[in-house]
Design a protein around this motif. Structure first.
Motif, PDB file in Angstrom:
ATOM      1  N   SER A   1       0.825  -1.199   0.000  1.00 36.41           N
ATOM      2  CA  SER A   1       0.000   0.000   0.000  1.00 36.41           C
ATOM      3  C   SER A   1       0.866   1.259   0.000  1.00 36.41           C
ATOM      4  O   SER A   1       0.345   2.369  -0.056  1.00 36.41           O
ATOM      5  CB  SER A   1      -0.981  -0.002   1.167  1.00 36.41           C
ATOM      6  OG  SER A   1      -0.309   0.248   2.370  1.00 36.41           O
ATOM      7  N   ARG A   2       2.172   1.103   0.075  1.00 39.71           N
ATOM      8  CA  ARG A   2       3.060   2.264  -0.038  1.00 39.71           C
ATOM      9  C   ARG A   2       3.906   2.178  -1.300  1.00 39.71           C
ATOM     10  O   ARG A   2       4.892   2.887  -1.443  1.00 39.71           O
ATOM     11  CB  ARG A   2       3.963   2.353   1.197  1.00 39.71           C
ATOM     12  CG  ARG A   2       3.172   2.592   2.466  1.00 39.71           C
ATOM     13  CD  ARG A   2       4.062   2.680   3.669  1.00 39.71           C
ATOM     14  NE  ARG A   2       4.927   3.849   3.598  1.00 39.71           N
ATOM     15  CZ  ARG A   2       5.868   4.131   4.500  1.00 39.71           C
ATOM     16  NH1 ARG A   2       6.042   3.308   5.535  1.00 39.71           N
ATOM     17  NH2 ARG A   2       6.614   5.181   4.387  1.00 39.71           N
ATOM     18  N   GLN A   3       3.475   1.317  -2.214  1.00 41.10           N
ATOM     19  CA  GLN A   3       4.190   1.116  -3.463  1.00 41.10           C
ATOM     20  C   GLN A   3       4.387   2.398  -4.245  1.00 41.10           C
ATOM     21  O   GLN A   3       5.457   2.660  -4.779  1.00 41.10           O
ATOM     22  CB  GLN A   3       3.347   0.199  -4.340  1.00 41.10           C
ATOM     23  CG  GLN A   3       3.885  -1.170  -4.543  1.00 41.10           C
ATOM     24  CD  GLN A   3       3.065  -1.868  -5.602  1.00 41.10           C
ATOM     25  OE1 GLN A   3       3.587  -2.262  -6.615  1.00 41.10           O
ATOM     26  NE2 GLN A   3       1.778  -2.024  -5.378  1.00 41.10           N
ATOM     27  N   ASP A   4       3.278   3.165  -4.336  1.00 39.43           N
ATOM     28  CA  ASP A   4       3.340   4.378  -5.131  1.00 39.43           C
ATOM     29  C   ASP A   4       4.409   5.308  -4.566  1.00 39.43           C
ATOM     30  O   ASP A   4       5.174   5.920  -5.313  1.00 39.43           O
ATOM     31  CB  ASP A   4       1.983   5.083  -5.111  1.00 39.43           C
ATOM     32  CG  ASP A   4       0.945   4.293  -5.874  1.00 39.43           C
ATOM     33  OD1 ASP A   4       1.354   3.383  -6.630  1.00 39.43           O
ATOM     34  OD2 ASP A   4      -0.249   4.567  -5.725  1.00 39.43           O
ATOM     35  N   GLU A   5       4.439   5.372  -3.259  1.00 39.02           N
ATOM     36  CA  GLU A   5       5.421   6.219  -2.601  1.00 39.02           C
ATOM     37  C   GLU A   5       6.841   5.793  -2.984  1.00 39.02           C
ATOM     38  O   GLU A   5       7.689   6.622  -3.325  1.00 39.02           O
ATOM     39  CB  GLU A   5       5.207   6.076  -1.093  1.00 39.02           C
ATOM     40  CG  GLU A   5       6.129   6.891  -0.253  1.00 39.02           C
ATOM     41  CD  GLU A   5       5.857   6.656   1.229  1.00 39.02           C
ATOM     42  OE1 GLU A   5       4.762   6.192   1.582  1.00 39.02           O
ATOM     43  OE2 GLU A   5       6.768   6.923   2.025  1.00 39.02           O
ATOM     44  N   ILE A   6       7.072   4.488  -2.952  1.00 35.07           N
ATOM     45  CA  ILE A   6       8.394   3.976  -3.294  1.00 35.07           C
ATOM     46  C   ILE A   6       8.742   4.318  -4.740  1.00 35.07           C
ATOM     47  O   ILE A   6       9.846   4.767  -5.050  1.00 35.07           O
ATOM     48  CB  ILE A   6       8.445   2.449  -3.076  1.00 35.07           C
ATOM     49  CG1 ILE A   6       8.350   2.155  -1.582  1.00 35.07           C
ATOM     50  CG2 ILE A   6       9.700   1.843  -3.673  1.00 35.07           C
ATOM     51  CD1 ILE A   6       8.248   0.678  -1.261  1.00 35.07           C
ATOM     52  N   GLU A   7       7.742   4.134  -5.604  1.00 37.47           N
ATOM     53  CA  GLU A   7       7.963   4.409  -7.017  1.00 37.47           C
ATOM     54  C   GLU A   7       8.277   5.894  -7.241  1.00 37.47           C
ATOM     55  O   GLU A   7       9.193   6.234  -7.992  1.00 37.47           O
ATOM     56  CB  GLU A   7       6.710   3.982  -7.797  1.00 37.47           C
ATOM     57  CG  GLU A   7       6.741   4.269  -9.279  1.00 37.47           C
ATOM     58  CD  GLU A   7       7.819   3.499 -10.025  1.00 37.47           C
ATOM     59  OE1 GLU A   7       8.523   2.712  -9.378  1.00 37.47           O
ATOM     60  OE2 GLU A   7       7.958   3.697 -11.234  1.00 37.47           O
ATOM     61  N   ILE A   8       7.562   6.736  -6.528  1.00 41.27           N
ATOM     62  CA  ILE A   8       7.810   8.175  -6.671  1.00 41.27           C
ATOM     63  C   ILE A   8       9.223   8.517  -6.203  1.00 41.27           C
ATOM     64  O   ILE A   8       9.947   9.269  -6.861  1.00 41.27           O
ATOM     65  CB  ILE A   8       6.762   8.989  -5.879  1.00 41.27           C
ATOM     66  CG1 ILE A   8       5.382   8.841  -6.529  1.00 41.27           C
ATOM     67  CG2 ILE A   8       7.156  10.464  -5.825  1.00 41.27           C
ATOM     68  CD1 ILE A   8       4.241   9.384  -5.712  1.00 41.27           C
TER      69      ILE A   8
END
Ligand SMILES: Nc1ncnc2c1ncn2[C@@H]1O[C@H](COP(=O)(O)OP(=O)(O)OP(=O)(O)O)[C@@H](O)[C@H]1O
Ligand SMILES: Nc1ncnc2c1ncn2[C@@H]1O[C@H](COP(=O)(O)OP(=O)(O)OP(=O)(O)O)[C@@H](O)[C@H]1O
Ligand SMILES: [Mg+2]
Ligand SMILES: [Mg+2]
Lengths: 295, 225, 295, 225
Positions: free
Chosen positions: A196-203
């Motif tokens: 659920s924090r994938q997007d954060e990691i990708e950013i």
């Protein structure tokens, strides 16, 4: 490193819900595994205390003089697996027999002469109290020239040893399975959190953060969560233990067995495992999620 | 095969194709971008503008062809080196890509933290760029509590804060009224004046008109002259 | 309803990763709780089989004629808690004694007359085999005019009963704690899953979906995940059980105890719990997440 | 206090205030929207346009004041009734709000499914609106694999598919080139012609010019005349 540590603390605050869930899951997993370990440690204690009752009776030949006794005793004492050797004179043996046959001792009252032999009662080290080792020892004792016969509760011991072995085997198997299950559960939960924090990691990757920069706070978080979860889990276990222990005090005021909490060593071990698992969950999940992305 | 010795080009694309499954998003794209150029990429919705930018910052690998960024061939770049490639770019994403659990300040500061800059410096620089885009008062807010245009301005601030060599701006004024848009355009122009390279993907006619520099037209993945 | 069912299946496919995690967590939780239950069921069996060894010896007065025996036997047999009554004549008793004293039977060879009394060996129902009940029964038997004395292994029984009670108590406590922990873990995991689908739920509400429309597929998913998780967990337990059982077969070829798998009833109960917990996790989480939103 | 007896108004706002913590997003807003009106709300970034729309579809409660929608007072509406209120609206969100795990088709179909429509009908209607916005070929794609403009067009399709009474469009052409934007504008106009009410929040000057109907100007949360 201090920066990373601060970032990790910051992160824990930013993601309150996710962290709470992770910590709760770790706590519960620690509770489960350590409760099981606690159970087996105590059960093992009780069983071992039964083992203490195991002994070999070495009946001496009737022609052994009193002067030879210390030598025989020393010899037996020196054998591998022997804890304690006690001399039981034939008078003592008769007294015991009479006690056993209490109510029918008239039977023995008729005897003019004591037909029982002198004997040594050989108590064993608990580590040697299984059927094979006892059997070996008995044979060894019987082979001594001054010993007429060495006896022990063969059938009972065999049965007990089987149960004990099975118990131990099951104990190891269960602690192993539960440990693995707990590791999976924790890793799974952390995976969900990181998912659920994938997007954060990708950013973060897109704005030029290195993998190390991204991972380090997660790792530190994992370690902290593991530590907090471990402490909470063990604290909960301790509370549950005290509640049960109070109950047991009443049940077994006889004081034959004394239930005890996990030893400091084991507690440390569990804490280390908990911390390690917190980190491991992060490690696996990050590896997986970072691999999905290009570049 | 190709070497990046053209001292004047910071970006070179050779026969670049990009395919998603059966969908051809880009077909045979060839162009160079000089250092200190201000380039527009335009074309209708779905033409491939965002995809083109994505290939540049290595958000996706090319399907075919070669891209050179500042002399580095993207197809030969290792995973460990990509963060350093990306630091050459300041990117304004079409969907902003702000981190919802971080404040405006932290979102912008992230770029500098990743570069390992000192705390005081970060503080100063972030506040200064937030002031430039008119968002300094919201630095403690979270992205969800910002209006669309405010989010876009934060995205712009993040793109410029690291003083990159190249700015990739994907529809950087799409959610902005003309006044706020002017602020952003001025910011990009200022960056360009100070020697930076700027690539803007847009279909904002006004924006094209206001700036008036080289334009690459895309249509259905093809470059049209 | 069919629409909802289809939507749930669709959903499971759309969210493969999230569903896999939920199902794995449920499986592991089921595995843990059912493994513990299995352990206690079998341990209980073994302990109960030991209880079968508990008996009361009712020694008869010497002046009882053979004709009175059936009546006495019937009377004892009729007492509450008695499983079986066996007559042991004094000749039989002497034979046993000789066997016990094997090696020293010369002691008994001297006797002209058998001084032992006739007796009844009273075996107990396992449910009545705790110290208090046995004591009561012994007193009751001793009160019979034809009985001289009723004896049983008082000390051993007391100790055993204590251990057995503690064991049972611990068993219930642990299964309870583990069950609760498992429920929390599963609920937590589902909460995480639903947390990561919060936006989706919010969007559905914004386009005019009723709470019922949103919740029903989640509930059905929860039930299906609970069922699948339960099956996988129990299957894993069965495999682990078979592996251990094979090992035990070798250890205890004596065949004194027979380890067994959980009964169909318990299995059904676990399945129902698993399904229920799958649903419950969804219920709690949805309630929570839907409440956060206005309107 | 207020009754919705004005037969001609579908939306009435009385002294509406909206405050987020200390931030005043809307201050004393008063206006009526007649049935079958085409209304623009405009103003600079952060003026409160999106917030105003949010209050209408009850995405947030008002801080002060009253809103009547089709005779229903929003401050008295129960939780159970909100879905039915929302079905009066078709909403094009500024950030699209498509569900990432659902295909384009399923995203649009969701509205009709929530209304309990039959499968065949859903199939037919969804395909027809997707065709109208030029996205019928992408009906099996997931939102992430669409360009910004394509996502916006799907959002438009979802807003119109349920044949609502009112369309709330927040910057509906922000990511679109002028050609695609015209398609959307025509669609909204068509909806208006067939008797629907349309409220568009935008700062696209061209869009305002093209349509030329009533405009409400906002600035820093206030209505300016
Ligand atoms: N991950 C993907 N999978 C499949 N197709 C994709 C993917 N990403 C982009 N596309 C398709 O490639 C084409 C080009 O997309 P791109 O985002 O580059 O368009 P764009 O020019 O930026 O359009 P817009 O102005 O609408 O943002 C589009 O048709 C899009 O649907
Ligand atoms: N949840 C929130 N918490 C705090 N402030 C908010 C929140 N939502 C909006 N705001 C603030 O309210 C003001 C109005 O926001 P709104 O989204 O309505 O602006 P807008 O007119 O739509 O702007 P744009 O054209 O940029 O989309 C903005 O300053 C915004 O930061
Ligand atoms: Mg684009
Ligand atoms: Mg807005």
């Amino acid at each position: 490193m201090i920066l990373f540590y601060k970032k990790a603390i910051q992160d824990i605050r930013d993601n309150g819900f996710l962290n709470a869930v992770t910590i709760i899951t770790i706590s519960l997993s620690v509770l489960i595994v350590s409760a099981l370990a606690l159970f087996f440690v105590n059960a093992n204690d009780i069983m071992s205390s039964w083992k203490k009752g195991i002994s070999i009776m070495a009946y001496l030949k009737t022609d052994i003089g009193e002067t030879a006794l210390p030598e025989i005793k020393n010899k037996i004492q020196g054998m591998y697996g022997v804890a304690e050797v006690e001399f039981i004179s034939k008078e003592e043996a008769m007294k015991r027999l009479k006690e056993q046959m209490k109510g029918h001792s008239s039977l023995l009252a008729d005897l003019q002469e004591n037909p029982l032999p002198d004997a040594f009662e050989v108590r064993l080290l608990t580590s040697s109290a299984d059927s094979k080792k006892v059997e070996n020892l008995a044979v060894q004792i019987e082979a001594m020239p001054s010993v007429e016969k060495a006896e022990y509760g063969r059938r009972w011991l065999g049965r007990f040893t089987n149960v004990f072995d099975l118990f131990k085997f099951t104990g190891y198997a269960m602690v192993g399975i539960f440990f693995m299950a707990a590791v999976f559960i924790v890793a799974n939960t952390i995976r969900l959190v990181i998912y659920s924090r994938q997007d954060e990691i990708e950013i973060m990757r897109l704005v030029g953060a290195t993998d190390r920069f991204i991972k380090t706070p997660f790792y530190i978080e994992g370690l902290i969560q593991g530590a907090i979860g471990g402490i909470i889990g063990l604290a909960a276990l301790f509370v549950a233990f005290m509640l049960i222990a109070l109950n047991v005090e009443q049940v077994s005021s006889s004081g034959i067995f004394q239930i005890r909490f996990l030893s400091p060593g084991v507690l440390c071990g569990i804490m280390l495992c908990s911390i390690f698992v917190g980190w491991l969950g992060c490690y696996i999940s990050l590896k997986q999620f970072l691999k999905y992305k290009t570049g | 095969m190709i070497d990046g010795n053209d001292k004047n080009s910071i970006i070179r694309m050779f026969h670049v194709h990009k395919q998603y499954g059966a969908k051809k998003a880009l077909i045979d794209i060839n162009f160079d971008v000089s250092k200190n150029e201000f380039l527009f990429i335009t074309g209708p919705s779905g033409a491939g503008k965002s995809t083109l930018l994505k290939l540049l910052y290595f958000g996706e690998p090319v399907s075919e062809g070669q891209i050179l960024i500042d002399g580095m061939n993207l197809s030969r770049i290792s995973r460990n080196r990509t963060p350093f490639l990306r630091r050459k770019f300041g990117i304004i994403f079409q969907d902003y890509k702000l981190i919802p659990t971080k404040t405006v300040f932290d979102n912008v500061a992230l770029v500098l933290e990743a570069m390992g800059k000192k705390r005081q410096l970060i503080q100063k620089k972030v506040n200064s760029v937030l002031r430039m885009v008119g968002m300094e008062e919201r630095s403690k807010s979270f992205p969800q509590s910002l209006s669309g245009g405010e989010q876009q301005r934060v995205a712009v601030a993040r793109a410029v804060v690291g003083v990159p060599r190249i700015i990739l701006a994907d529809e950087p004024t799409g959610s902005l009224d003309s006044e706020s848009a002017n602020v952003i355009v001025d910011l990009l122009k200022g960056f360009h004046t100070r020697g930076g390279t700027v690539i803007v993907a847009t279909h904002d006619k006004e924006l094209l008109r206001k700036t008036g520099s080289r334009i690459i037209h895309l249509k259905e993945g093809r470059q049209i002259k």
